[in-house]
Enzyme design. Structure first.
Site, PDB file in Angstrom:
ATOM      1  N   ASN A   9     -55.659   5.637  53.583  1.00 17.10           N
ATOM      2  CA  ASN A   9     -55.694   6.678  52.537  1.00 17.10           C
ATOM      3  C   ASN A   9     -56.456   7.874  53.102  1.00 17.10           C
ATOM      4  OD1 ASN A   9     -56.093   8.248  50.286  1.00 17.10           O
ATOM      5  ND2 ASN A   9     -57.413   6.767  49.210  1.00 17.10           N
ATOM      6  N   LYS A  11     -56.895  10.707  51.799  1.00 19.64           N
ATOM      7  CA  LYS A  11     -57.517  11.543  50.753  1.00 19.64           C
ATOM      8  C   LYS A  11     -57.223  13.025  51.044  1.00 19.64           C
ATOM      9  CE  LYS A  11     -60.738   7.842  50.015  1.00 19.64           C
ATOM     10  NZ  LYS A  11     -62.033   7.384  49.569  1.00 19.64           N
ATOM     11  N   HIS A  94     -56.430   5.124  41.857  1.00 20.74           N
ATOM     12  CA  HIS A  94     -57.608   5.139  42.736  1.00 20.74           C
ATOM     13  C   HIS A  94     -58.821   5.562  41.906  1.00 20.74           C
ATOM     14  CE1 HIS A  94     -60.406   6.240  45.878  1.00 20.74           C
ATOM     15  NE2 HIS A  94     -59.690   5.502  46.694  1.00 20.74           N
ATOM     16  N   GLU A  96     -61.190   7.484  42.496  1.00 26.78           N
ATOM     17  CA  GLU A  96     -61.470   8.935  42.508  1.00 26.78           C
ATOM     18  C   GLU A  96     -60.595   9.647  41.481  1.00 26.78           C
ATOM     19  OE1 GLU A  96     -61.013   9.470  46.728  1.00 26.78           O
ATOM     20  OE2 GLU A  96     -62.854   8.345  47.048  1.00 26.78           O
ATOM     21  N   GLU A 167     -60.936  -2.407  44.946  1.00 24.61           N
ATOM     22  CA  GLU A 167     -61.852  -1.453  45.576  1.00 24.61           C
ATOM     23  C   GLU A 167     -63.086  -1.255  44.699  1.00 24.61           C
ATOM     24  OE1 GLU A 167     -59.651   1.273  48.526  1.00 24.61           O
ATOM     25  OE2 GLU A 167     -59.674   2.247  46.593  1.00 24.61           O
ATOM     26  N   GLY A 173     -66.577   4.859  50.516  1.00 24.33           N
ATOM     27  CA  GLY A 173     -67.163   6.001  51.214  1.00 24.33           C
ATOM     28  C   GLY A 173     -68.677   5.940  51.316  1.00 24.33           C
ATOM     29  N   SER A 213     -65.208   1.021  52.493  1.00 22.68           N
ATOM     30  CA  SER A 213     -65.968   1.022  53.741  1.00 22.68           C
ATOM     31  C   SER A 213     -65.478  -0.008  54.764  1.00 22.68           C
ATOM     32  CB  SER A 213     -67.465   0.849  53.463  1.00 22.68           C
ATOM     33  OG  SER A 213     -67.941   1.954  52.711  1.00 22.68           O
TER      34      SER A 213
HETATM   35  P1  PGA Z   1     -63.473   4.234  52.368  1.00 17.30           P
HETATM   36  O1  PGA Z   1     -62.395   4.555  51.208  1.00 17.30           O
HETATM   37  O2  PGA Z   1     -62.791   3.309  53.345  1.00 17.30           O
HETATM   38  O3  PGA Z   1     -63.775   5.569  52.978  1.00 17.30           O
HETATM   39  O4  PGA Z   1     -64.630   3.602  51.716  1.00 17.30           O
HETATM   40  C1  PGA Z   1     -61.549   3.560  50.714  1.00 17.30           C
HETATM   41  C2  PGA Z   1     -60.660   4.116  49.648  1.00 17.30           C
HETATM   42  O5  PGA Z   1     -61.094   4.985  48.894  1.00 17.30           O
HETATM   43  O6  PGA Z   1     -59.497   3.711  49.526  1.00 17.30           O
END
Ligand code: PGA
Length: 248
Positions: A9, A11, A94, A96, A167, A173, A213
């Site tokens: 992803n 983003k 997601h 976010e 997740e 992140g 992560s």
């Molecule tokens: P990250 O993000 O690996 O940077 O923690 C995962 C995601 O948001 O799908």
């Protein structure tokens, strides 16, 4: 036997020229047949990415979709538009998007339906905040997200076309990965919920990914856990690390 999947992803990262540069750098180093690899760039980069990835076994995914086919929805992108850009998968729900763009389970459900109608496979994200984990309502929250997001979705679609990504929001992140026990426990719980709602057969078929992560150090252990069928990778998918994660 469920096929493993690694999805990246991106983003809101990479312009067109950066997309081109990065994909040309990694595409020939990812040539595994026994893993589904999906790269999810921004809408702007999708068509370019589909041209670069043509002839490889890397799939293209989008990060979002709108739930209507077409019309006066300024700024939105429809499922048929994604099909025309050769998109096979699309992330929905997601965290976010849930937190910053008010995406509710009801909206996620509509998005899943329009994607399935257009033969795009949804990657449905579910997960809890740290507060929710500590409040002990963790399992209720995840089962509610699943039930409402999958409302009226038939079992064939769940078994064959939907991918679920667990997740935990506190791990996204932050560099704070869930422990293997936490990730496995929740992915198993999700599989049990699917069994309850549908059947054992569906539960054994549906792919459940872990995201939060994931990096070159922890990927192998996570991906090879019993109830975890792969990973949704954010930050590490923007680097050469993505190749190492796929290859492990
Ligand atoms: P990250 O993000 O690996 O940077 O923690 C995962 C995601 O948001 O799908």
């Amino acid at each position: 036997m469920r096929k493993k999947m690694i999805a990246g992803n991106w983003k809101m990262n990479y312009t067109l020229s950066q997309t081109e540069e990065f994909l040309l750098e990694i595409k020939d180093r990812i040539s595994v047949d026994d893993v589904d690899v999906v790269i999810c760039p921004s809408f702007v980069s999708l068509y370019l990415a589909s041209n670069i990835l043509d002839g490889t076994n890397i799939h293209l995914g989008a990060q979002n979709v709108f739930y209507e086919e077409k019309g006066a929805y300024t700024g939105e992108v429809s499922a048929p538009m994604l099909v025309s850009a050769f998109v096979d998968y699309c992330i929905v729900g997601h965290s976010e998007r849930r937190t910053m763009f008010n995406e509710t389970n009801e909206v996620v459900n509509k998005k899943i339906k329009i994607l399935l109608e257009n033969t795009i496979k949804p990657i449905l994200c579910v997960g809890e905040s740290l507060e929710e984990r500590e409040s002990k309502k963790l399992f209720d929250i995840i089962s509610n997200q699943l039930n409402e997001s999958l409302k009226d979705i038939d079992e064939k679609n769940v078994a064959d076309n939907i991918i679920i990504a667990y997740e935990p929001i506190w791990a996204i992140g932050t560099g704070k990965t869930a422990t293997l026990e936490q990730a496995e426990e929740m992915c198993k719980f999700i599989r049990d919920q699917i069994e309850k709602k549908y059947s054992k057969k569906v539960a054994q078929s549906v792919r459940i990914l872990y995201g939060g992560s994931v990096n070159t150090k922890n990927a192998s252990e996570i991906i090879n856990s019993d109830n975890i069928d792969g990973a949704l990778v954010g930050g590490a998918s923007l680097k050469n690390d993505f190749v190492s994660i796929v290859n492990c």
